[in-house]
Design a protein around this motif. Structure first.
Motif, mmCIF file in Angstrom:
data_model
loop_
_atom_site.group_PDB
_atom_site.id
_atom_site.type_symbol
_atom_site.label_atom_id
_atom_site.label_comp_id
_atom_site.label_asym_id
_atom_site.label_seq_id
_atom_site.Cartn_x
_atom_site.Cartn_y
_atom_site.Cartn_z
ATOM 1 N N ARG A 1 -18.621 71.871 -48.562
ATOM 2 C CA ARG A 1 -18.645 72.761 -49.717
ATOM 3 C C ARG A 1 -19.874 73.655 -49.643
ATOM 4 N NH1 ARG A 1 -16.296 71.592 -55.540
ATOM 5 N NH2 ARG A 1 -16.931 73.500 -56.597
ATOM 6 N N LEU A 2 -19.682 74.950 -49.839
ATOM 7 C CA LEU A 2 -20.769 75.915 -49.761
ATOM 8 C C LEU A 2 -21.326 76.259 -51.131
ATOM 9 C CD1 LEU A 2 -19.243 78.388 -47.135
ATOM 10 C CD2 LEU A 2 -20.729 76.429 -46.716
ATOM 11 N N VAL A 3 -20.481 76.199 -52.157
ATOM 12 C CA VAL A 3 -20.893 76.535 -53.521
ATOM 13 C C VAL A 3 -21.005 75.242 -54.318
ATOM 14 C CG1 VAL A 3 -20.305 77.818 -55.614
ATOM 15 C CG2 VAL A 3 -19.718 78.750 -53.370
ATOM 16 N N PRO A 4 -22.152 74.991 -54.971
ATOM 17 C CA PRO A 4 -22.303 73.750 -55.737
ATOM 18 C C PRO A 4 -21.244 73.622 -56.828
ATOM 19 C CG PRO A 4 -24.404 74.897 -55.496
ATOM 20 C CD PRO A 4 -23.345 75.841 -55.014
ATOM 21 N N PRO A 5 -20.843 72.402 -57.162
ATOM 22 C CA PRO A 5 -19.864 72.202 -58.234
ATOM 23 C C PRO A 5 -20.304 72.895 -59.521
ATOM 24 C CG PRO A 5 -20.288 70.154 -57.073
ATOM 25 C CD PRO A 5 -21.278 71.138 -56.557
ATOM 26 N N GLY A 6 -19.378 73.572 -60.185
ATOM 27 C CA GLY A 6 -19.675 74.261 -61.430
ATOM 28 C C GLY A 6 -20.252 75.643 -61.255
ATOM 29 N N ALA A 7 -20.385 76.087 -59.991
ATOM 30 C CA ALA A 7 -20.998 77.396 -59.731
ATOM 31 C C ALA A 7 -19.961 78.422 -59.305
ATOM 32 C CB ALA A 7 -22.084 77.266 -58.672
ATOM 33 N N GLY A 8 -18.773 78.357 -59.887
ATOM 34 C CA GLY A 8 -17.748 79.348 -59.561
ATOM 35 C C GLY A 8 -16.679 78.791 -58.650
ATOM 36 N N ASP A 9 -15.944 79.713 -58.025
ATOM 37 C CA ASP A 9 -14.828 79.340 -57.151
ATOM 38 C C ASP A 9 -15.313 78.425 -56.037
ATOM 39 O OD1 ASP A 9 -12.372 79.210 -55.992
ATOM 40 O OD2 ASP A 9 -12.495 81.161 -55.010
ATOM 41 N N ALA A 10 -14.606 77.319 -55.841
ATOM 42 C CA ALA A 10 -15.012 76.355 -54.811
ATOM 43 C C ALA A 10 -14.775 76.944 -53.430
ATOM 44 C CB ALA A 10 -14.243 75.052 -54.987
ATOM 45 N N GLU A 11 -15.856 77.244 -52.725
ATOM 46 C CA GLU A 11 -15.752 77.816 -51.388
ATOM 47 C C GLU A 11 -16.291 76.813 -50.382
ATOM 48 O OE1 GLU A 11 -16.480 82.122 -49.239
ATOM 49 O OE2 GLU A 11 -17.847 81.488 -50.813
ATOM 50 N N TYR A 12 -15.591 76.726 -49.244
ATOM 51 C CA TYR A 12 -15.936 75.750 -48.227
ATOM 52 C C TYR A 12 -16.125 76.429 -46.879
ATOM 53 C CZ TYR A 12 -14.227 72.364 -51.655
ATOM 54 O OH TYR A 12 -14.048 71.625 -52.788
ATOM 55 N N GLY A 13 -16.919 75.794 -46.026
ATOM 56 C CA GLY A 13 -17.072 76.245 -44.654
ATOM 57 C C GLY A 13 -16.401 75.252 -43.714
ATOM 58 N N VAL A 14 -15.661 75.775 -42.737
ATOM 59 C CA VAL A 14 -15.001 74.944 -41.726
ATOM 60 C C VAL A 14 -15.732 75.164 -40.404
ATOM 61 C CG1 VAL A 14 -12.824 74.370 -40.599
ATOM 62 C CG2 VAL A 14 -12.805 75.327 -42.915
ATOM 63 N N PHE A 15 -16.361 74.129 -39.890
ATOM 64 C CA PHE A 15 -17.141 74.194 -38.658
ATOM 65 C C PHE A 15 -16.406 73.397 -37.590
ATOM 66 C CE2 PHE A 15 -19.828 74.515 -42.333
ATOM 67 C CZ PHE A 15 -20.782 75.472 -42.025
ATOM 68 N N LEU A 16 -16.000 74.039 -36.498
ATOM 69 C CA LEU A 16 -15.159 73.367 -35.504
ATOM 70 C C LEU A 16 -15.655 73.585 -34.088
ATOM 71 C CD1 LEU A 16 -11.578 74.290 -36.809
ATOM 72 C CD2 LEU A 16 -12.780 72.115 -37.112
ATOM 73 N N LEU A 17 -15.407 72.585 -33.252
ATOM 74 C CA LEU A 17 -15.568 72.691 -31.799
ATOM 75 C C LEU A 17 -14.221 72.384 -31.166
ATOM 76 C CD1 LEU A 17 -18.310 71.408 -29.450
ATOM 77 C CD2 LEU A 17 -15.978 70.553 -29.122
ATOM 78 N N SER A 18 -13.851 73.183 -30.179
ATOM 79 C CA SER A 18 -12.592 72.959 -29.461
ATOM 80 C C SER A 18 -12.843 72.961 -27.971
ATOM 81 C CB SER A 18 -11.580 74.064 -29.820
ATOM 82 O OG SER A 18 -10.444 74.002 -28.973
ATOM 83 N N ILE A 19 -12.255 71.986 -27.290
ATOM 84 C CA ILE A 19 -12.220 71.985 -25.827
ATOM 85 C C ILE A 19 -10.801 71.560 -25.443
ATOM 86 C CG2 ILE A 19 -13.193 69.633 -25.731
ATOM 87 C CD1 ILE A 19 -14.464 70.471 -23.024
ATOM 88 N N GLY A 20 -10.094 72.449 -24.774
ATOM 89 C CA GLY A 20 -8.689 72.202 -24.504
ATOM 90 C C GLY A 20 -7.812 73.030 -25.422
ATOM 91 N N ASP A 21 -6.607 72.536 -25.729
ATOM 92 C CA ASP A 21 -5.625 73.376 -26.414
ATOM 93 C C ASP A 21 -5.108 72.809 -27.731
ATOM 94 O OD1 ASP A 21 -4.173 71.294 -25.364
ATOM 95 O OD2 ASP A 21 -2.881 72.519 -24.095
ATOM 96 N N CYS A 22 -5.837 71.880 -28.350
ATOM 97 C CA CYS A 22 -5.495 71.523 -29.725
ATOM 98 C C CYS A 22 -5.878 72.696 -30.641
ATOM 99 C CB CYS A 22 -6.232 70.260 -30.164
ATOM 100 S SG CYS A 22 -5.711 68.754 -29.313
ATOM 101 N N LYS A 23 -5.226 72.785 -31.793
ATOM 102 C CA LYS A 23 -5.452 73.932 -32.662
ATOM 103 C C LYS A 23 -5.658 73.525 -34.113
ATOM 104 C CE LYS A 23 -3.654 78.049 -30.438
ATOM 105 N NZ LYS A 23 -4.946 78.740 -30.674
ATOM 106 N N CYS A 24 -6.230 74.482 -34.854
ATOM 107 C CA CYS A 24 -6.350 74.364 -36.295
ATOM 108 C C CYS A 24 -5.812 75.645 -36.926
ATOM 109 C CB CYS A 24 -7.803 74.146 -36.712
ATOM 110 S SG CYS A 24 -8.048 74.148 -38.513
ATOM 111 N N PHE A 25 -4.847 75.484 -37.836
ATOM 112 C CA PHE A 25 -4.322 76.596 -38.626
ATOM 113 C C PHE A 25 -4.788 76.436 -40.070
ATOM 114 C CE2 PHE A 25 -1.290 76.078 -35.150
ATOM 115 C CZ PHE A 25 -1.115 77.381 -34.706
ATOM 116 N N LEU A 26 -4.937 77.561 -40.750
ATOM 117 C CA LEU A 26 -5.351 77.548 -42.156
ATOM 118 C C LEU A 26 -4.311 78.258 -43.006
ATOM 119 C CD1 LEU A 26 -7.445 77.157 -44.461
ATOM 120 C CD2 LEU A 26 -8.430 79.348 -43.774
ATOM 121 N N TRP A 27 -3.758 77.538 -44.005
ATOM 122 C CA TRP A 27 -2.854 78.148 -44.988
ATOM 123 C C TRP A 27 -3.672 78.554 -46.198
ATOM 124 C CZ3 TRP A 27 -1.354 76.533 -50.018
ATOM 125 C CH2 TRP A 27 -0.319 77.307 -50.578
ATOM 126 N N ASP A 28 -3.649 79.849 -46.499
ATOM 127 C CA ASP A 28 -4.433 80.431 -47.583
ATOM 128 C C ASP A 28 -3.632 80.372 -48.882
ATOM 129 O OD1 ASP A 28 -5.660 82.267 -49.411
ATOM 130 O OD2 ASP A 28 -6.671 83.232 -47.728
#
Length: 252
Positions: free
Chosen positions: A117-144
């Motif tokens: 979580r990037l924004v503290p609770p109660g400080a507006g829209d809950a925004e998050y950061g996704v930090f990833l490492l990839s080696i090979g061909d697995c994937k991550c998709f994001l549904w907005d």
């Protein structure tokens, strides 16, 4: 899971023990949910059998264990990136350390990281950061949740557009004695919001979203490749071919 090139055996040999081809399942994952962040790792063992299954299991556990012990309190991208690289090293070391003969260890692709979580609770829209490492061909998709659309967080991590058996990289002993194959090692960062959905998957899933795997020709996606096969399209303009594949998969 699709098999990746390693020390392969014939289909006949795989049936000698009366087990179904592809057993045991070599896709492994580890998830740890804490109040302020979630740690996740998906690993897909390369090829078939016990060795890649064990490599994937050990890698996923070792990666998340390192994250739990060393994740930065403040989710800065540089510090987080360095931590993920060290977690990858811990996963590789976990695969090989218990083997008297290093080449008895299996290999595995891996995607791992954390959501904070990037924004503290109660400080507006809950925004998050996704930090990833990839080696090979697995994937991550994001549904907005706001747009109802999907995007590929790991865009470009599959370098070989024509050969699904080449993951591009892997952990475990593979090159220069016992080093991992880091050809397509990459770090990714994405922002997301409350109620967005992250989808982590091995190529056994996302190959079913690839137009070249399901019989969709490149000319159906852009007139630039009219009359071209996927091989011809990649030779003509690999960046464009990768882009239309990525968009097709995300839309599908």
């Amino acid at each position: 899971m699709s098999p990746k090139s390693e020390h392969t055996h014939s289909c006949h040999e795989r049936w000698l023990d009366n087990k179904q081809q592809g057993s045991p399942i070599c896709d492994q994952y580890n998830v740890q949910v804490l109040p302020d962040r979630t740690f996740v790792c998906v690993a897909d063992g390369c090829n078939w059998g016990e060795r890649p299954r064990d490599a994937a299991r050990i890698a996923a556990m070792s990666f998340v264990r390192h994250e739990l012990q060393n994740a930065p309190t403040a989710a800065g991208t540089r510090e987080s990136g360095r931590m993920l690289l060290r977690a990858m090293q811990a996963a590789h070391n976990g695969i090989v350390k218990s083997k008297s003969d290093i080449w008895e260890a299996g290999t595995t692709t891996l995607i791992g990281g954390f959501v904070a979580r990037l924004v503290p609770p109660g400080a507006g829209d809950a925004e998050y950061g996704v930090f990833l490492l990839s080696i090979g061909d697995c994937k991550c998709f994001l549904w907005d949740v706001h747009t109802g659309k999907v995007r590929d967080v790991t865009s470009g991590n599959r370098g070989n557009l024509l050969d699904p058996t080449d993951p591009g990289g892997r952990l475990g002993p593979y090159v220069r004695g016992c080093d991992p194959d880091t050809r397509n090692l990459a770090l990714f960062y994405e922002r997301c919001h409350q109620d967005d959905i992250l989808i982590f998957c091995s190529d056994g899933v996302h190959d079913n979203l690839d137009p070249s795997s399901i019989g969709v020709d490149p000319e159906e996606l852009t007139p630039v490749f009219s009359g071209k096969s996927w091989e011809e399209a990649c030779k003509m303009d690999q960046d464009l071919a990768a882009l239309i594949k990525q968009k097709f998969s995300a839309d599908r």
